[in-house]
Design a protein around this motif. Structure first.
Motif, short mmCIF file in Angstrom:
data_model
loop_
_atom_site.label_atom_id
_atom_site.label_comp_id
_atom_site.label_asym_id
_atom_site.label_seq_id
_atom_site.Cartn_x
_atom_site.Cartn_y
_atom_site.Cartn_z
N ALA B 29 -18.39 -32.86 10.97
CA ALA B 29 -17.70 -33.15 12.23
C ALA B 29 -16.61 -34.19 11.98
O ALA B 29 -16.71 -34.97 11.04
N PRO B 30 -15.59 -34.22 12.82
CA PRO B 30 -14.48 -35.16 12.59
C PRO B 30 -14.82 -36.60 12.97
O PRO B 30 -14.18 -37.21 13.82
N ILE B 31 -15.84 -37.14 12.33
CA ILE B 31 -16.21 -38.54 12.51
C ILE B 31 -16.34 -39.14 11.12
O ILE B 31 -17.08 -38.63 10.28
N TYR B 32 -15.57 -40.21 10.91
CA TYR B 32 -15.38 -40.69 9.54
C TYR B 32 -15.74 -42.16 9.35
O TYR B 32 -15.64 -42.96 10.26
N HIS B 33 -16.10 -42.47 8.10
CA HIS B 33 -16.20 -43.86 7.68
C HIS B 33 -14.77 -44.37 7.44
O HIS B 33 -13.82 -43.59 7.38
N GLU B 34 -14.67 -45.70 7.21
CA GLU B 34 -13.36 -46.31 6.97
C GLU B 34 -12.62 -45.70 5.79
O GLU B 34 -11.40 -45.62 5.77
N ASP B 35 -13.36 -45.30 4.76
CA ASP B 35 -12.71 -44.79 3.55
C ASP B 35 -12.37 -43.31 3.67
O ASP B 35 -11.94 -42.69 2.70
N GLY B 36 -12.58 -42.72 4.84
CA GLY B 36 -12.21 -41.33 5.05
C GLY B 36 -13.35 -40.35 4.80
O GLY B 36 -13.24 -39.17 5.12
N ASP B 37 -14.44 -40.82 4.19
CA ASP B 37 -15.59 -39.93 4.01
C ASP B 37 -16.21 -39.63 5.37
O ASP B 37 -16.25 -40.49 6.25
N MET B 38 -16.68 -38.38 5.50
CA MET B 38 -17.34 -38.05 6.76
C MET B 38 -18.67 -38.79 6.88
O MET B 38 -19.35 -39.02 5.89
N ILE B 39 -19.00 -39.16 8.10
CA ILE B 39 -20.31 -39.76 8.34
C ILE B 39 -21.36 -38.68 8.07
O ILE B 39 -21.22 -37.54 8.51
N ASP B 40 -22.37 -39.06 7.31
CA ASP B 40 -23.39 -38.08 6.90
C ASP B 40 -24.41 -37.87 8.01
O ASP B 40 -25.11 -38.81 8.40
N VAL B 41 -24.45 -36.65 8.51
CA VAL B 41 -25.45 -36.30 9.52
C VAL B 41 -26.13 -35.02 9.07
O VAL B 41 -25.47 -34.00 8.82
N PHE B 42 -27.45 -35.08 8.95
CA PHE B 42 -28.22 -33.89 8.61
C PHE B 42 -29.06 -33.52 9.83
O PHE B 42 -29.62 -34.41 10.48
N VAL B 43 -29.10 -32.26 10.12
CA VAL B 43 -29.81 -31.83 11.32
C VAL B 43 -30.83 -30.75 10.94
O VAL B 43 -30.56 -29.89 10.10
N GLU B 44 -32.00 -30.86 11.54
CA GLU B 44 -33.04 -29.87 11.27
C GLU B 44 -33.99 -29.79 12.46
O GLU B 44 -34.13 -30.75 13.22
#
Lengths: 152, 252
Positions: B29-44
């Motif tokens: 999803a278009p939600i990022y950390h400061e360094d441009g990496d995507m925020i890690d979200v795992f869903v199950e």
């Protein structure tokens, strides 16, 4: 944020020859969800000091980061470089899941290395470690890195 | 509606999924950390019929550990407050939130906000949590001192309780008095204490650990330097050199 280093200084800090002050631990330090190791360096001319960190997620091993923070003695620390695994997309390489290296983008300085460049030079953690130490100009010696490639 | 569809609808289709492990999806999803990496979200899907778990697999604290450790009670307390106040949970360094399928999108936004706040704790180290200086110093002392008896907040001259030192280490015939200095007032207090002890002809070695020597006014640096036998310029310097200095004193 105040910039304490010029782009030229940052590049010199990354590329200059270095010596080991505190080697990596023989064994990785196991945290509940990741493992980690660290070492301390200084530049061969004694001007700069560095802290190297290695991190790898336990559940998703492709999610790793090897980085170096550095400073000129008496100035603030800054993260100079991070070598990352193919853990997921980045804003600048949205549709790919590639290993990538974070550099400081001085024109867009946020205090964290924001510029992400995808690379083909490594895939696994061990390959990334070799790439990283070459990048920061520190020869890999079995005296200091003997235990590094062993899994805990 | 499937939980992935629910997330897709929330993001107006600006989202993608990758099945990282069977049944475990990484949300792009278009939600990022400061360094441009995507925020890690795992869903199950969890064991419950209609419950979905969003989690970070411990990656938030792994990222934070690049330059910030949750290595004191106070930092852990701040971390737990962020977790609590943002309605998420944490177990073994993994941040997670459980939600019903129809609520999975708002839960994801709530989760992303909590993760971003935890990630910003690194700035507390430089700014907000400068008051952690004494706590961090205390931790270094506890780690460094193995076989040397020591006391905290001691008045070496009982009839002069105002001349209190932060630490007293019993080293041979000359104890070490350590003053932790944060700011100008404490620097002056350290200098006064040591000079008074000198006048009273107490046997001691005077150590000063600064939060940042360079932040002190020049006159304060001068008076502390005259009064102290050894100074540590900041916590990094103290962490590295204090154990060596202690060993050297023991060897004398």
């Amino acid at each position: 944020m105040v910039a304490h280093y010029t782009q030229e200084e940052i590049e010199a800090m990354i590329a200059c020859p270095k010596v080991i002050v505190q080697p990596l631990a023989k064994k990785w330090d196991g945290k509940p969800k990741h493992r980690q190791n660290e070492m301390e360096l200084r530049s061969a001319d004694g001007k700069y000091e560095y802290k190297v960190f290695l991190r790898q997620n336990v559940e998703f091993e492709e999610n790793f980061s090897i980085g170096v923070r550095g400073r000129e003695k008496g100035k603030p620390w800054m993260t100079l470089l991070r070598v990352n695994g193919p853990h997921g997309p980045n804003k600048e390489i949205r549709h790919h899941e590639k290993p990538h290296v974070h550099y400081h983008d001085f024109d867009n300085f946020t205090g964290d290395p924001a510029l992400a460049i995808p690379v083909e030079d490594y895939f696994s953690l061990n390959e990334a470690i070799v790439y990283f130490f070459k990048k920061i100009n520190l020869p890999i010696s079995s005296d200091y890195f003997g235990g590094l490639f062993a899994r805990t | 509606m499937d939980f992935l569809d629910s997330i897709r609808e929330g993001f107006n289709n600006r989202v993608d999924f990758k099945e990282k492990r069977p049944g475990v999806w990484s949300v792009r999803a278009p939600i990022y950390h400061e360094d441009g990496d995507m925020i890690d979200v795992f869903v199950e899907r969890t064991n419950g019929d209609d419950t979905v778990r969003l989690r970070d697999a411990g990656l938030t604290l792994m990222r934070l550990s690049y330059d910030y450790d949750l290595n004191t009670d106070n930092k852990r307390k701040i971390f737990q407050e962020i977790i609590l106040k943002n309605g998420v949970e944490e177990e073994d360094d993994e941040i997670f939130i459980d939600a019903k399928t129809e609520n999975v999108f708002p839960a994801m936004m709530q989760f992303a906000q909590a993760v971003a706040k935890v990630g910003s704790m690194r700035y507390f180290g430089r700014e907000v949590v400068r008051s952690l200086f004494y706590e961090q110093l205390d931790e270094i002392v506890a780690k460094s001192v193995k076989n040397v008896p020591y006391q905290k907040n001691v008045a070496p001259v009982p009839e002069r309780p105002e001349l209190e030192v932060d630490y007293r280490f019993e080293v041979n015939s000359k104890p070490i008095f350590l003053m932790a200095v944060r700011g100008s007032n404490k620097a002056k207090q350290a200098a006064i204490n040591f000079l008074e002890f000198r006048q009273l002809k107490l046997p001691y070695r005077a150590f000063v650990a600064h939060e940042n020597l360079g932040d002190l006014p020049k006159n304060d640096i001068t008076i502390v330097t005259r009064a102290a036998d050894k100074q540590f310029t900041d916590l990094d310097n103290f962490r590295t050199d204090f154990p060596r200095a202690l060993e050297a004193e023991l060897a004398n």
